[in-house]
Design a protein around this motif. Sequence first.
Motif: not given
Length: 239
Positions: A186-199
């Motif tokens: 989230s600190l890198v890119d909070p708008t990333d739509p794939e943030l949860i899958p990446h995490a």
Amino acid sequence: MTTTAPRTDRRRPRRDPRRVRIGLAATALVCVVFLVLELPAYLGVDPARSRVPVRADDALHYPLLWAHIMFGSVALVTACLQIWPWLRRRHPRVHRWSGRVYLFGGVLPGGLVVLGVAPVSSTGFASSVGNTFLAVLWLATSVAGYRAVRARRFADHRAWMIRSVALTFSIVVNRFWVVVYVVLLSLVDPTDPELIPHAATASVWTSWIVNLLIAEWWILRSRRSVTLPDPVRGAPGEP
């Protein structure tokens, strides 16, 4: 004349029993909280309540996932009994039987069914590979531990079971790592739509790799704490 200095033992200080008890109690508490929070979603056998996205195109996905969670819960509970030194020393029969339940009622069936779930992970190929590695290592370390104790190689048995239990607890710490990676990404890119899958993918790998590294450190530390005699001092011809 040869003189030999008396042999002295080089031993690390014994672990504080109070700290051991606190650590075990904390581990058991975390496992209980984890099961209380996670298990009810699966008791009704309702795919709609699953914490893990269910593949609608795979009729076996939810049944295998459900079976893995049930067997994994057995493994978690009995793992807490397996690492309890007091129980192992005072009630070896209970330790042996809980170990059999851990292996045959938890790890073996739980590890085998997850091999049918891991290849169709909802968070992508990298998660599938990570979960498959975890399942294979979980099965392998547990079987190696069982074979060692059957051969009465108790030191090897202990080492393999430390690895096995570390992998068992990976599902618990996985939740911690998911939160860590969500915050970092989230600190890198909070708008990333794939943030949860990446995490989720990163946490799959981190959870069991870090646990296994800690287990190896613990095994090596325990081996170094074994009594080692000092080398014989003096040489022939010395007064």
